[in-house]
Write a protein that holds these residues in place. Structure first.
Motif, PDB file in Angstrom:
ATOM      1  N   MET A  30       6.522  24.247  47.162  1.00 30.68           N
ATOM      2  CA  MET A  30       5.818  25.508  47.389  1.00 30.68           C
ATOM      3  C   MET A  30       6.794  26.676  47.462  1.00 30.68           C
ATOM      4  SD  MET A  30       3.013  24.256  50.166  1.00 30.68           S
ATOM      5  CE  MET A  30       1.792  23.019  49.757  1.00 30.68           C
ATOM      6  N   LEU A  31       7.898  26.489  48.174  1.00 33.51           N
ATOM      7  CA  LEU A  31       8.907  27.542  48.291  1.00 33.51           C
ATOM      8  C   LEU A  31       9.524  27.853  46.931  1.00 33.51           C
ATOM      9  CD1 LEU A  31      10.601  26.399  51.601  1.00 33.51           C
ATOM     10  CD2 LEU A  31       9.230  28.472  51.282  1.00 33.51           C
ATOM     11  N   ALA A  32       9.859  26.826  46.176  1.00 33.64           N
ATOM     12  CA  ALA A  32      10.465  27.038  44.861  1.00 33.64           C
ATOM     13  C   ALA A  32       9.500  27.752  43.919  1.00 33.64           C
ATOM     14  CB  ALA A  32      10.904  25.699  44.262  1.00 33.64           C
ATOM     15  N   ALA A  33       8.245  27.358  43.935  1.00 31.13           N
ATOM     16  CA  ALA A  33       7.251  28.009  43.075  1.00 31.13           C
ATOM     17  C   ALA A  33       7.047  29.457  43.486  1.00 31.13           C
ATOM     18  CB  ALA A  33       5.927  27.248  43.132  1.00 31.13           C
ATOM     19  N   ASP A  40      -2.104  31.998  43.196  1.00 33.13           N
ATOM     20  CA  ASP A  40      -1.153  31.831  42.096  1.00 33.13           C
ATOM     21  C   ASP A  40      -0.130  30.750  42.418  1.00 33.13           C
ATOM     22  OD1 ASP A  40      -2.371  34.017  40.745  1.00 33.13           O
ATOM     23  OD2 ASP A  40      -1.062  35.436  41.801  1.00 33.13           O
ATOM     24  N   ILE A  41       0.346  30.769  43.648  1.00 36.94           N
ATOM     25  CA  ILE A  41       1.344  29.778  44.073  1.00 36.94           C
ATOM     26  C   ILE A  41       0.712  28.393  44.139  1.00 36.94           C
ATOM     27  CG2 ILE A  41       2.916  29.107  45.927  1.00 36.94           C
ATOM     28  CD1 ILE A  41       2.964  32.257  46.546  1.00 36.94           C
ATOM     29  N   ALA A  42      -0.490  28.324  44.662  1.00 42.10           N
ATOM     30  CA  ALA A  42      -1.197  27.041  44.720  1.00 42.10           C
ATOM     31  C   ALA A  42      -1.394  26.490  43.308  1.00 42.10           C
ATOM     32  CB  ALA A  42      -2.542  27.222  45.426  1.00 42.10           C
ATOM     33  N   ARG A  43      -1.820  27.335  42.395  1.00 43.40           N
ATOM     34  CA  ARG A  43      -2.035  26.906  41.009  1.00 43.40           C
ATOM     35  C   ARG A  43      -0.720  26.417  40.392  1.00 43.40           C
ATOM     36  NH1 ARG A  43      -2.964  31.458  38.690  1.00 43.40           N
ATOM     37  NH2 ARG A  43      -4.917  31.784  39.791  1.00 43.40           N
ATOM     38  N   GLU A  44       0.355  27.123  40.646  1.00 37.30           N
ATOM     39  CA  GLU A  44       1.672  26.772  40.104  1.00 37.30           C
ATOM     40  C   GLU A  44       2.135  25.395  40.594  1.00 37.30           C
ATOM     41  OE1 GLU A  44       5.343  27.727  38.033  1.00 37.30           O
ATOM     42  OE2 GLU A  44       3.395  28.702  37.985  1.00 37.30           O
ATOM     43  N   THR A  45       1.837  25.067  41.839  1.00 37.42           N
ATOM     44  CA  THR A  45       2.295  23.797  42.417  1.00 37.42           C
ATOM     45  C   THR A  45       1.325  22.647  42.183  1.00 37.42           C
ATOM     46  OG1 THR A  45       1.256  24.290  44.542  1.00 37.42           O
ATOM     47  CG2 THR A  45       3.572  24.932  44.270  1.00 37.42           C
ATOM     48  N   ARG A  51       0.694  30.091  57.064  1.00 34.90           N
ATOM     49  CA  ARG A  51      -0.605  30.650  57.459  1.00 34.90           C
ATOM     50  C   ARG A  51      -0.946  31.954  56.751  1.00 34.90           C
ATOM     51  NH1 ARG A  51      -3.247  27.819  61.142  1.00 34.90           N
ATOM     52  NH2 ARG A  51      -2.082  26.565  62.620  1.00 34.90           N
ATOM     53  N   THR A  52       0.087  32.729  56.429  1.00 32.55           N
ATOM     54  CA  THR A  52      -0.135  34.011  55.770  1.00 32.55           C
ATOM     55  C   THR A  52       0.873  34.182  54.640  1.00 32.55           C
ATOM     56  OG1 THR A  52       1.411  35.229  57.174  1.00 32.55           O
ATOM     57  CG2 THR A  52      -0.887  35.083  57.947  1.00 32.55           C
ATOM     58  N   LYS A  53       0.590  35.119  53.779  1.00 33.81           N
ATOM     59  CA  LYS A  53       1.524  35.421  52.706  1.00 33.81           C
ATOM     60  C   LYS A  53       2.825  35.978  53.288  1.00 33.81           C
ATOM     61  CE  LYS A  53       2.121  38.114  48.513  1.00 33.81           C
ATOM     62  NZ  LYS A  53       1.516  39.111  47.627  1.00 33.81           N
ATOM     63  N   ASP A  54       2.722  36.791  54.334  1.00 30.83           N
ATOM     64  CA  ASP A  54       3.927  37.314  54.977  1.00 30.83           C
ATOM     65  C   ASP A  54       4.811  36.181  55.489  1.00 30.83           C
ATOM     66  OD1 ASP A  54       3.180  39.937  54.462  1.00 30.83           O
ATOM     67  OD2 ASP A  54       2.345  40.259  56.456  1.00 30.83           O
ATOM     68  N   ALA A  55       4.210  35.176  56.090  1.00 30.09           N
ATOM     69  CA  ALA A  55       4.979  34.026  56.578  1.00 30.09           C
ATOM     70  C   ALA A  55       5.655  33.301  55.412  1.00 30.09           C
ATOM     71  CB  ALA A  55       4.080  33.075  57.351  1.00 30.09           C
ATOM     72  N   LEU A  56       4.959  33.205  54.295  1.00 31.79           N
ATOM     73  CA  LEU A  56       5.535  32.566  53.107  1.00 31.79           C
ATOM     74  C   LEU A  56       6.695  33.396  52.556  1.00 31.79           C
ATOM     75  CD1 LEU A  56       5.629  30.486  50.835  1.00 31.79           C
ATOM     76  CD2 LEU A  56       3.787  31.755  49.710  1.00 31.79           C
ATOM     77  N   VAL A  57       6.536  34.698  52.494  1.00 32.62           N
ATOM     78  CA  VAL A  57       7.606  35.566  51.987  1.00 32.62           C
ATOM     79  C   VAL A  57       8.863  35.400  52.834  1.00 32.62           C
ATOM     80  CG1 VAL A  57       8.316  37.977  51.671  1.00 32.62           C
ATOM     81  CG2 VAL A  57       6.051  37.227  50.894  1.00 32.62           C
ATOM     82  N   ILE A  58       8.712  35.378  54.137  1.00 29.80           N
ATOM     83  CA  ILE A  58       9.865  35.197  55.027  1.00 29.80           C
ATOM     84  C   ILE A  58      10.491  33.816  54.810  1.00 29.80           C
ATOM     85  CG2 ILE A  58      10.564  34.957  57.451  1.00 29.80           C
ATOM     86  CD1 ILE A  58       8.391  37.172  58.016  1.00 29.80           C
ATOM     87  N   TRP A 103      14.770  30.339  52.704  1.00 28.72           N
ATOM     88  CA  TRP A 103      15.043  29.230  51.790  1.00 28.72           C
ATOM     89  C   TRP A 103      16.029  29.644  50.699  1.00 28.72           C
ATOM     90  CZ3 TRP A 103      13.811  28.731  46.528  1.00 28.72           C
ATOM     91  CH2 TRP A 103      13.957  27.449  45.997  1.00 28.72           C
ATOM     92  N   ALA A 104      15.817  30.824  50.115  1.00 27.97           N
ATOM     93  CA  ALA A 104      16.691  31.299  49.040  1.00 27.97           C
ATOM     94  C   ALA A 104      18.114  31.506  49.546  1.00 27.97           C
ATOM     95  CB  ALA A 104      16.138  32.588  48.442  1.00 27.97           C
TER      96      ALA A 104
END
Length: 74
Positions: A15-18, A35-40, A52-59, A64-65
């Motif tokens: 998920m992080l890589a996608a 979009d991320i769900a579809r990609e994975t 839980r949120t897109k903000d949490a995913l962005v962080i 991760w990067a």
């Protein structure tokens, strides 16, 4: 169905890589969780279990990067 701890780590990494790929190809604002769900190949609901949120995913993607960068450049 219960998944193993190793499988959870694997899914989170996917998920992080996608998300990173999509964020760099487009821009963060234009990428949606769907979009991320579809990609994975996972559902949006699965993605939301990890982030839980897109903000949490962005962080999480930013952290991760940086971890990836430092692992290669030490």
């Amino acid at each position: 169905m219960k998944i193993s701890a190793e499988e959870k780590v694997k899914r989170r990494e996917e998920m992080l890589a996608a998300a990173f790929r999509l964020f760099t190809e487009q821009n963060i604002d234009s990428v949606q969780m769907q979009d991320i769900a579809r990609e994975t190949g996972y559902t949006t609901r699965s993605l939301n279990r990890y982030f839980r949120t897109k903000d949490a995913l962005v962080i999480a993607v930013a952290v991760w990067a940086w971890e990836q960068f430092f692992a290669v450049n030490r």
